[in-house]
Design a protein around this motif. Structure first.
Motif, PDB file in Angstrom:
ATOM      1  N   VAL A 140      -0.214  -2.651  12.377  1.00 26.14           N
ATOM      2  CA  VAL A 140       0.036  -3.941  11.726  1.00 26.14           C
ATOM      3  C   VAL A 140      -1.035  -4.213  10.671  1.00 26.14           C
ATOM      4  CG1 VAL A 140       0.134  -6.434  12.072  1.00 26.14           C
ATOM      5  CG2 VAL A 140       1.253  -4.915  13.711  1.00 26.14           C
ATOM      6  N   GLN A 141      -2.297  -3.968  11.044  1.00 24.53           N
ATOM      7  CA  GLN A 141      -3.396  -4.179  10.096  1.00 24.53           C
ATOM      8  C   GLN A 141      -3.271  -3.245   8.894  1.00 24.53           C
ATOM      9  OE1 GLN A 141      -3.604  -3.932  13.386  1.00 24.53           O
ATOM     10  NE2 GLN A 141      -5.306  -5.123  14.237  1.00 24.53           N
ATOM     11  N   ALA A 142      -2.842  -2.006   9.146  1.00 19.95           N
ATOM     12  CA  ALA A 142      -2.667  -1.049   8.046  1.00 19.95           C
ATOM     13  C   ALA A 142      -1.625  -1.542   7.056  1.00 19.95           C
ATOM     14  CB  ALA A 142      -2.268   0.319   8.605  1.00 19.95           C
ATOM     15  N   ILE A 143      -0.489  -2.004   7.577  1.00 20.01           N
ATOM     16  CA  ILE A 143       0.583  -2.495   6.710  1.00 20.01           C
ATOM     17  C   ILE A 143       0.165  -3.783   6.007  1.00 20.01           C
ATOM     18  CG2 ILE A 143       2.914  -3.481   6.707  1.00 20.01           C
ATOM     19  CD1 ILE A 143       2.843  -0.439   6.812  1.00 20.01           C
ATOM     20  N   SER A 164     -10.431  -1.811  -5.429  1.00 19.49           N
ATOM     21  CA  SER A 164      -9.855  -0.618  -6.052  1.00 19.49           C
ATOM     22  C   SER A 164      -8.733  -0.112  -5.168  1.00 19.49           C
ATOM     23  CB  SER A 164     -10.902   0.476  -6.244  1.00 19.49           C
ATOM     24  OG  SER A 164     -11.227   1.088  -5.015  1.00 19.49           O
ATOM     25  N   VAL A 165      -7.794   0.568  -5.771  1.00 16.56           N
ATOM     26  CA  VAL A 165      -6.674   1.134  -5.015  1.00 16.56           C
ATOM     27  C   VAL A 165      -7.184   2.149  -3.996  1.00 16.56           C
ATOM     28  CG1 VAL A 165      -4.590   2.551  -5.190  1.00 16.56           C
ATOM     29  CG2 VAL A 165      -5.016   0.750  -6.875  1.00 16.56           C
ATOM     30  N   ALA A 166      -8.145   2.955  -4.402  1.00 14.53           N
ATOM     31  CA  ALA A 166      -8.671   3.989  -3.499  1.00 14.53           C
ATOM     32  C   ALA A 166      -9.311   3.365  -2.264  1.00 14.53           C
ATOM     33  CB  ALA A 166      -9.695   4.852  -4.244  1.00 14.53           C
ATOM     34  N   ARG A 167     -10.064   2.257  -2.455  1.00 14.83           N
ATOM     35  CA  ARG A 167     -10.700   1.609  -1.306  1.00 14.83           C
ATOM     36  C   ARG A 167      -9.657   0.985  -0.381  1.00 14.83           C
ATOM     37  NH1 ARG A 167     -15.780  -0.508  -4.724  1.00 14.83           N
ATOM     38  NH2 ARG A 167     -17.288   1.033  -4.016  1.00 14.83           N
ATOM     39  N   LYS A 168      -8.647   0.374  -0.972  1.00 13.96           N
ATOM     40  CA  LYS A 168      -7.584  -0.233  -0.164  1.00 13.96           C
ATOM     41  C   LYS A 168      -6.837   0.838   0.626  1.00 13.96           C
ATOM     42  CE  LYS A 168      -3.818  -1.753  -2.121  1.00 13.96           C
ATOM     43  NZ  LYS A 168      -2.856  -2.542  -2.921  1.00 13.96           N
ATOM     44  N   ASP A 169      -6.524   1.960  -0.020  1.00 23.25           N
ATOM     45  CA  ASP A 169      -5.848   3.065   0.664  1.00 23.25           C
ATOM     46  C   ASP A 169      -6.700   3.596   1.811  1.00 23.25           C
ATOM     47  OD1 ASP A 169      -3.846   2.776  -1.176  1.00 23.25           O
ATOM     48  OD2 ASP A 169      -4.187   4.689  -2.199  1.00 23.25           O
ATOM     49  N   THR A 170      -7.998   3.735   1.550  1.00 22.17           N
ATOM     50  CA  THR A 170      -8.908   4.247   2.582  1.00 22.17           C
ATOM     51  C   THR A 170      -8.974   3.308   3.770  1.00 22.17           C
ATOM     52  OG1 THR A 170     -10.256   5.381   0.917  1.00 22.17           O
ATOM     53  CG2 THR A 170     -11.275   4.985   3.058  1.00 22.17           C
ATOM     54  N   LEU A 171      -9.080   2.007   3.508  1.00 24.93           N
ATOM     55  CA  LEU A 171      -9.137   1.024   4.591  1.00 24.93           C
ATOM     56  C   LEU A 171      -7.859   1.063   5.419  1.00 24.93           C
ATOM     57  CD1 LEU A 171     -10.509  -1.299   6.046  1.00 24.93           C
ATOM     58  CD2 LEU A 171      -9.650  -2.854   4.264  1.00 24.93           C
ATOM     59  N   ALA A 172      -6.716   1.111   4.749  1.00 27.09           N
ATOM     60  CA  ALA A 172      -5.438   1.179   5.468  1.00 27.09           C
ATOM     61  C   ALA A 172      -5.341   2.457   6.295  1.00 27.09           C
ATOM     62  CB  ALA A 172      -4.277   1.104   4.470  1.00 27.09           C
ATOM     63  N   TYR A 173      -5.844   3.562   5.740  1.00 28.41           N
ATOM     64  CA  TYR A 173      -5.808   4.839   6.462  1.00 28.41           C
ATOM     65  C   TYR A 173      -6.669   4.772   7.729  1.00 28.41           C
ATOM     66  CZ  TYR A 173      -5.820   9.865   7.298  1.00 28.41           C
ATOM     67  OH  TYR A 173      -5.662  11.103   7.871  1.00 28.41           O
ATOM     68  N   ILE A 174      -7.820   4.127   7.642  1.00 31.08           N
ATOM     69  CA  ILE A 174      -8.685   3.994   8.820  1.00 31.08           C
ATOM     70  C   ILE A 174      -7.971   3.178   9.898  1.00 31.08           C
ATOM     71  CG2 ILE A 174     -10.865   3.062   9.696  1.00 31.08           C
ATOM     72  CD1 ILE A 174     -12.011   3.574   6.832  1.00 31.08           C
ATOM     73  N   TYR A 175      -7.349   2.069   9.493  1.00 27.04           N
ATOM     74  CA  TYR A 175      -6.587   1.267  10.454  1.00 27.04           C
ATOM     75  C   TYR A 175      -5.508   2.112  11.131  1.00 27.04           C
ATOM     76  CZ  TYR A 175      -8.418  -3.411   9.292  1.00 27.04           C
ATOM     77  OH  TYR A 175      -9.203  -4.530   9.140  1.00 27.04           O
ATOM     78  N   MET A 176      -4.751   2.862  10.318  1.00 29.28           N
ATOM     79  CA  MET A 176      -3.684   3.704  10.871  1.00 29.28           C
ATOM     80  C   MET A 176      -4.232   4.721  11.857  1.00 29.28           C
ATOM     81  SD  MET A 176      -1.392   6.586   8.972  1.00 29.28           S
ATOM     82  CE  MET A 176      -2.800   7.700   9.138  1.00 29.28           C
ATOM     83  N   ILE A 209      -2.034  -2.699   3.030  1.00 32.31           N
ATOM     84  CA  ILE A 209      -1.472  -1.886   1.944  1.00 32.31           C
ATOM     85  C   ILE A 209      -0.057  -2.296   1.538  1.00 32.31           C
ATOM     86  CG2 ILE A 209      -0.346  -0.048   3.270  1.00 32.31           C
ATOM     87  CD1 ILE A 209      -1.820   1.954   1.503  1.00 32.31           C
ATOM     88  N   GLY A 210       0.623  -3.089   2.395  1.00 28.51           N
ATOM     89  CA  GLY A 210       2.006  -3.457   2.122  1.00 28.51           C
ATOM     90  C   GLY A 210       2.972  -2.392   2.621  1.00 28.51           C
ATOM     91  N   TYR A 211       4.247  -2.736   2.686  1.00 27.10           N
ATOM     92  CA  TYR A 211       5.250  -1.783   3.170  1.00 27.10           C
ATOM     93  C   TYR A 211       6.203  -1.326   2.065  1.00 27.10           C
ATOM     94  CZ  TYR A 211       8.560  -5.669   3.107  1.00 27.10           C
ATOM     95  OH  TYR A 211       9.355  -6.717   2.704  1.00 27.10           O
ATOM     96  N   GLU A 212       6.115  -1.975   0.898  1.00 23.85           N
ATOM     97  CA  GLU A 212       7.053  -1.647  -0.175  1.00 23.85           C
ATOM     98  C   GLU A 212       6.774  -0.250  -0.730  1.00 23.85           C
ATOM     99  OE1 GLU A 212       4.987  -4.176  -0.225  1.00 23.85           O
ATOM    100  OE2 GLU A 212       6.106  -6.050  -0.222  1.00 23.85           O
ATOM    101  N   ARG A 213       7.818   0.387  -1.218  1.00 27.97           N
ATOM    102  CA  ARG A 213       7.688   1.703  -1.843  1.00 27.97           C
ATOM    103  C   ARG A 213       7.373   1.517  -3.324  1.00 27.97           C
ATOM    104  NH1 ARG A 213      12.482   6.231  -1.518  1.00 27.97           N
ATOM    105  NH2 ARG A 213      11.508   7.840  -2.775  1.00 27.97           N
ATOM    106  N   MET A 214       6.195   1.981  -3.742  1.00 32.50           N
ATOM    107  CA  MET A 214       5.731   1.816  -5.121  1.00 32.50           C
ATOM    108  C   MET A 214       5.721   3.180  -5.818  1.00 32.50           C
ATOM    109  SD  MET A 214       5.171  -1.436  -4.829  1.00 32.50           S
ATOM    110  CE  MET A 214       4.264  -1.900  -6.300  1.00 32.50           C
ATOM    111  N   VAL A 215       6.097   3.193  -7.087  1.00 28.59           N
ATOM    112  CA  VAL A 215       6.208   4.464  -7.806  1.00 28.59           C
ATOM    113  C   VAL A 215       4.849   5.154  -7.967  1.00 28.59           C
ATOM    114  CG1 VAL A 215       8.289   3.840  -9.061  1.00 28.59           C
ATOM    115  CG2 VAL A 215       6.067   3.242 -10.026  1.00 28.59           C
ATOM    116  N   ASP A 216       3.780   4.357  -7.987  1.00 25.32           N
ATOM    117  CA  ASP A 216       2.454   4.942  -8.191  1.00 25.32           C
ATOM    118  C   ASP A 216       1.649   5.062  -6.898  1.00 25.32           C
ATOM    119  OD1 ASP A 216       2.207   2.237  -7.877  1.00 25.32           O
ATOM    120  OD2 ASP A 216       0.716   1.957  -9.463  1.00 25.32           O
ATOM    121  N   ASP A 217       2.322   4.984  -5.745  1.00 31.61           N
ATOM    122  CA  ASP A 217       1.627   5.153  -4.466  1.00 31.61           C
ATOM    123  C   ASP A 217       0.958   6.519  -4.400  1.00 31.61           C
ATOM    124  OD1 ASP A 217       1.926   2.752  -3.131  1.00 31.61           O
ATOM    125  OD2 ASP A 217       3.830   3.314  -2.202  1.00 31.61           O
TER     126      ASP A 217
END
Length: 237
Positions: A75-78, A57-69, A81-89
């Motif tokens: 590097v693990q966070a990026i 899920s997007v929410a789980r991926k966002d949460t995992l990236a946030y924990i890494y950050m 989650i990726g580095y591209e700018r998405m309209v629905d981020d």
């Protein structure tokens, strides 16, 4: 009869797989909660990684990236989650991308994410990030716009942390914007504006006497002034 038997085995296998998957999700959800209770960050990361594989899920991926950050694993966070700018981020995704890219010395890529956050929720702290990043990339007009906003909107109780010393410290956000304003003046004209930049630094230091970075910057500007004066005093050949 043979076809019915094969079909029955396939259905049975599917149900067993679904049941197994549900059990695994419940297991890792319980594991995730327990790791949070114990304060085991790596355990939380492991649990969230498994959950994201079992039930993406997007929410789980966002949460995992946030924990890494949050653990300075940019590097693990990026990579998560990726580095591209998405309209629905989500706001979390934008924050993770912006902070991680800034920390990885990619200010050009970080700016867009902070700009989108600022559009959604304009505030002085985001303005500081944008002012600093635009100064780093020599976009002085953009930096000045955000410094002006920050000086007008920073409240007396707002703080900004600095980490150049062994012990991190905080100063008033307004003083931090004054510091950026001094850098802006200097970057506009690195010869003519040294004194003006030093005056702004002195005013900021008066507001925040623990602002160590001001003294370091002031000393460097005065050193450059001496070099320029020495060069000007040398007889022309």
């Amino acid at each position: 009869m043979k076809k019915l038997l094969v079909f029955g085995l396939l259905v049975s296998g599917f149900l067993m797989s679904a049941q197994s998957n549900t059990d695994l999700i419940k297991h890792y959800e319980a594991y995730y909660k327990q790791m949070k209770v114990q304060g085991d960050v790596q355990g939380v990361i492991n649990a969230m990684t498994h959950l994201n594989i079992l039930a993406p899920s997007v929410a789980r991926k966002d949460t995992l990236a946030y924990i890494y950050m949050s653990e300075d694993k940019y590097v693990q966070a990026i990579n998560t989650i990726g580095y591209e700018r998405m309209v629905d981020d989500s706001d979390i995704a934008l924050e993770v991308k912006g902070i991680s890219l800034k920390s990885l010395k990619q200010p050009e890529l970080a700016i867009g994410h902070f700009e989108e956050l600022f559009k959604r929720n304009p505030n002085a702290l985001l303005a500081y990030e944008l002012a600093e990043l635009n100064l780093q990339t020599q976009k002085l007009a953009e930096a000045e716009k955000h410094i002006t906003y920050g000086l007008a909107n920073a409240k007396d109780d707002m703080k900004k942390a600095f980490y150049e010393t062994q012990t991190p410290y905080e100063v008033s956000l307004k003083s931090a914007f004054m510091y950026l304003n001094a850098l802006l003046l200097y970057n506009k004209d690195k010869k003519a504006n040294i004194d003006a930049a030093v005056d702004v630094l002195d005013a900021a230091y008066k507001n925040s006497p623990n602002f160590n970075l001001i003294q370091l910057t002031k000393n460097e500007l005065l050193r450059q002034k001496q070099v320029l004066q020495s060069q000007a005093a040398q007889p022309k050949k």
